[in-house]
Scaffold this motif. Structure first.
Motif, mmCIF file in Angstrom:
data_model
loop_
_atom_site.group_PDB
_atom_site.id
_atom_site.type_symbol
_atom_site.label_atom_id
_atom_site.label_comp_id
_atom_site.label_asym_id
_atom_site.label_seq_id
_atom_site.Cartn_x
_atom_site.Cartn_y
_atom_site.Cartn_z
ATOM 1 N N MET A 47 0.832 -1.212 0.000
ATOM 2 C CA MET A 47 0.000 0.000 0.000
ATOM 3 C C MET A 47 0.865 1.260 0.000
ATOM 4 O O MET A 47 0.581 2.215 -0.717
ATOM 5 C CB MET A 47 -0.941 0.004 1.209
ATOM 6 N N ALA A 51 1.082 4.087 -2.951
ATOM 7 C CA ALA A 51 0.829 5.491 -2.628
ATOM 8 C C ALA A 51 1.953 6.395 -3.138
ATOM 9 O O ALA A 51 1.702 7.517 -3.582
ATOM 10 C CB ALA A 51 0.633 5.671 -1.126
ATOM 11 N N GLU A 52 3.198 5.900 -3.096
ATOM 12 C CA GLU A 52 4.332 6.667 -3.620
ATOM 13 C C GLU A 52 4.139 7.001 -5.104
ATOM 14 O O GLU A 52 4.677 7.986 -5.600
ATOM 15 C CB GLU A 52 5.632 5.868 -3.465
ATOM 16 N N THR A 56 -4.168 4.521 -5.329
ATOM 17 C CA THR A 56 -4.886 4.178 -4.108
ATOM 18 C C THR A 56 -5.502 2.792 -4.245
ATOM 19 O O THR A 56 -5.952 2.403 -5.315
ATOM 20 C CB THR A 56 -5.990 5.200 -3.788
#
Length: 86
Positions: A47, A51-52, A56
């Motif tokens: 996750m 996100a980086e 999402t």
């Protein structure tokens, strides 16, 4: 073939590949889904990495990460040993 509830799991060869077939009605039952096994899968790390890159996802109640592709296909990321088990 195993049957956890209204879903039938058909193993492909000796596994862990499988095809899942669900019974029911409504759009959620017929939503296309593909899953990928990730070696060394750790949901929180995956996750964070997503996100980086501005992606999402959400965690399922089975511990997999679910993503929605632009064309409506749900993508699941899980440990390589998952193979359709609850």
């Amino acid at each position: 073939v195993a049957s956890p509830g209204p879903t039938r799991i058909l193993r492909v060869g000796k596994g862990p590949q499988f095809i899942a077939m669900s019974e029911g009605s409504g759009p959620d039952v017929f939503k296309p889904h593909v899953g990928f096994g990730v070696q060394g899968f750790r949901a929180d790390q995956v996750m964070a990495r997503l996100a980086e890159h501005g992606i999402t996802g959400r965690k399922s109640d089975r511990g997999e990460i679910l993503l929605d592709s632009p064309d409506g296909i749900e993508i699941g990321l899980q440990d390589v040993g998952y193979a359709g088990r609850d």
